[in-house]
Design an enzyme around this catalytic site. Structure first.
Site, PDB file in Angstrom:
ATOM      1  N   ASP A  12      49.864  26.807 -23.127  1.00 14.60           N
ATOM      2  CA  ASP A  12      49.937  25.386 -22.764  1.00 14.60           C
ATOM      3  C   ASP A  12      49.882  25.159 -21.259  1.00 14.60           C
ATOM      4  OD1 ASP A  12      50.213  24.779 -25.488  1.00 14.60           O
ATOM      5  OD2 ASP A  12      52.364  25.160 -25.390  1.00 14.60           O
ATOM      6  N   GLY A  16      42.544  24.150 -22.036  1.00 13.00           N
ATOM      7  CA  GLY A  16      41.522  23.274 -22.622  1.00 13.00           C
ATOM      8  C   GLY A  16      40.988  22.325 -21.567  1.00 13.00           C
ATOM      9  N   ALA A  38      46.507  27.363 -31.843  1.00 16.22           N
ATOM     10  CA  ALA A  38      46.245  26.850 -30.498  1.00 16.22           C
ATOM     11  C   ALA A  38      46.269  25.336 -30.519  1.00 16.22           C
ATOM     12  CB  ALA A  38      44.865  27.299 -30.027  1.00 16.22           C
ATOM     13  N   HIS A  40      44.764  22.677 -27.715  1.00 18.67           N
ATOM     14  CA  HIS A  40      44.215  22.398 -26.394  1.00 18.67           C
ATOM     15  C   HIS A  40      43.912  20.906 -26.298  1.00 18.67           C
ATOM     16  CE1 HIS A  40      42.614  26.815 -26.191  1.00 18.67           C
ATOM     17  NE2 HIS A  40      43.932  26.734 -26.185  1.00 18.67           N
ATOM     18  N   GLY A 302      53.971  19.391 -32.026  1.00 22.39           N
ATOM     19  CA  GLY A 302      54.844  18.283 -31.642  1.00 22.39           C
ATOM     20  C   GLY A 302      56.242  18.725 -31.252  1.00 22.39           C
TER      21      GLY A 302
END
Ligand code: GDP
Ligand code: MG
Length: 424
Positions: A12, A16, A38, A40, A302
């Site tokens: 994180d 991306g 993953a 992204h 989340g």
């Protein structure tokens, strides 16, 4: 030129977002490991997207995207992910998406086993994303995996699935006492979600070797970060695949090629999803402030992420195992919430102060040694040149660059495509 974009930390970091930006000059973007664990996030002129399986280059019209043999693919999830993109006007065809015939299919029983095992572990759980990743990689090495290429031969697939299901029920039904799975169910699932992928399946290695020979630039995109690498990360709190740059040519299908440049994506502070040692973790209100300012909630799950200040031992180690040539430092803007910026400058292991990243028991007992640097306390999200940044921010960048001993090439100051500084 072969370039890989990899995570320096626990994941994180904004990979991306950086692939979306830097892929402009690459014709091909390849994912080479992992599955839909993953998450992204990419925000650009076409909208906001969360990608789990598809390479982040899918958002550029002229980029060809490859899902390599090192990946594990939940075809139901991929079907839904593709639909959510095509609904937003993204075009996905066999011309811009190629899926390796050797990639392993993540089956419904892998997800089931992941859930059964995490539940069995209770408080001792690993913090799995429960998406079947560890079970499917285990099967790959047990040589009981179903490959994407198997979809092209329905008769062979039928026999294979029957044999595997029989074996799987030794664990699902006899071991966990769960309702048995059936070959018919599995074959019907494979048919429902697999048939549409047939035109996408090919020998991606051949495709990439030829593209490389023709002088096409290729970008490799990892999921997760160095510290989640199965061999070099915080085992067993790692992922089940190699997340490092050196693995990229293997997982992409071109083991004979070498990565020319590795760009490490490193966050200006630390975050971590799931269980396991996270030495720099801050439990106080400083941590809460950072979590809120950085919006640190998992894109895939989340879940609130654990947070801490920039971790020098961990990041220095991350740069080393990735073999990073350049760094993109992300989320610098988030640190504007602080008067004083917390940095974990070393670990205290039973009184020994060190910046070398330990493993196993030494990591478990390590305590953070924090120091506080001058904050910049102002909005830097509009800065586009190094000179635009306040002095304290530039000092922070210099400090980190020296600490991890790697060249700072990009500074990201926002989630949008153009919110960055290139260090000339
Ligand atoms: P990845 O898994 O490495 O691709 O990263 P994630 O997408 O899971 O998490 C990064 C989050 O930070 C996403 O929500 C991005 O939109 C956001 N992001 C990326 N770079 C920046 C940045 O420089 N500043 C801010 N504020 N957000 C960023
Ligand atoms: Mg993520």
């Amino acid at each position: 030129m072969l370039t890989s974009i990899v995570g320096i930390n626990w994941g994180d970091e904004g990979k991306g977002r950086m692939v979306d930006l830097l892929s402009e000059s690459y014709k091909i973007v390849v994912r080479f490991q992992g599955g839909n664990n993953a998450g992204h996030t990419v925000i650009n002129d076409r909208g906001k997207f969360i990608l789990n399986l598809l390479p982040s280059g899918i958002l550029r019209e002229t980029t060809v995207n490859v899902m390599g043999n090192g990946m594990v693919i939940d075809i139901e999830h991929l079907t839904n992910e593709m639909k959510s993109l095509t609904d937003k006007g993204i075009k996905i065809t066999p011309d811009n998406l190629k899926i390796s015939d050797k990639a392993i299919i993540c089956m419904p029983y892998h997800k089931l086993l992941d859930i059964l095992e995490e539940d069995r572990l209770g408080d001792a759980k690993f913090g799995s994303t429960r998406r079947g990743i560890a079970p499917v990689y285990s099967d790959k090495y047990m040589k009981k995996g179903i490959r994407m290429g198997d979809l092209l031969y329905p008769d062979v697939l039928k026999d294979k699935v029957k044999a595997i299901v029989e074996w799987k029920n030794l664990t699902v039904a006899d071991g966990y006492k769960h309702e048995a799975i059936t070959a018919d169910e599995m074959l019907s699932w494979l048919h429902t979600y697999g048939d549409a992928f047939k035109p996408f399946i090919c020998d991606t290695g051949k495709y990439l070797y030829e593209a490389n020979k023709a002088g096409t630039d290729i970008m490799f995109e990892t999921q997760l970060g160095a510290l989640r690498d199965i061999d070099f990360g915080i085992y067993p709190y790692t992922s089940s695949s190699n997340t490092i740059s050196a693995y990229a040519p293997i997982g992409a299908g071109v083991p004979g090629l070498k990565v020319g440049k590795t760009i490490g994506i490193m966050k200006a502070y630390s975050s971590c999803v799931g269980e396991g040692p996270f030495t720099c973790e801050m439990f106080d209100e400083t941590g809460d402030k950072l979590r809120e300012a950085g919006g640190e909630y998992g894109a895939a799950t989340g879940r609130p992420r654990r947070v801490g200040g920039f971790d020098i031992p961990a990041s220095k180690y991350g740069c080393l195992v990735q073999g990073a040539d350049e760094i993109a430092l992300t989320k610098l803007d988030v640190l504007s919430c602080f008067d004083k910026i917390p940095v974990c400058k070393a670990y205290d292991i039973n009184g020994e102060i060190t910046t070398d990243f330990p493993i196993g028991e030494r990591l478990r007992i390590a305590k953070p040694v924090y120091e506080y640097l001058d904050g910049f306390n102002c909005d830097v999200s509009k800065c586009r040149k190094l000179e635009d940044l306040p002095k304290a921010a530039r000092e922070y960048i210099d400090y980190i660059e020296k600490a991890v001993d790697c060249k700072m090439k990009y500074i990201s100051v926002g989630a949008e495509r153009d919110a960055y500084i290139e260090v000339k």
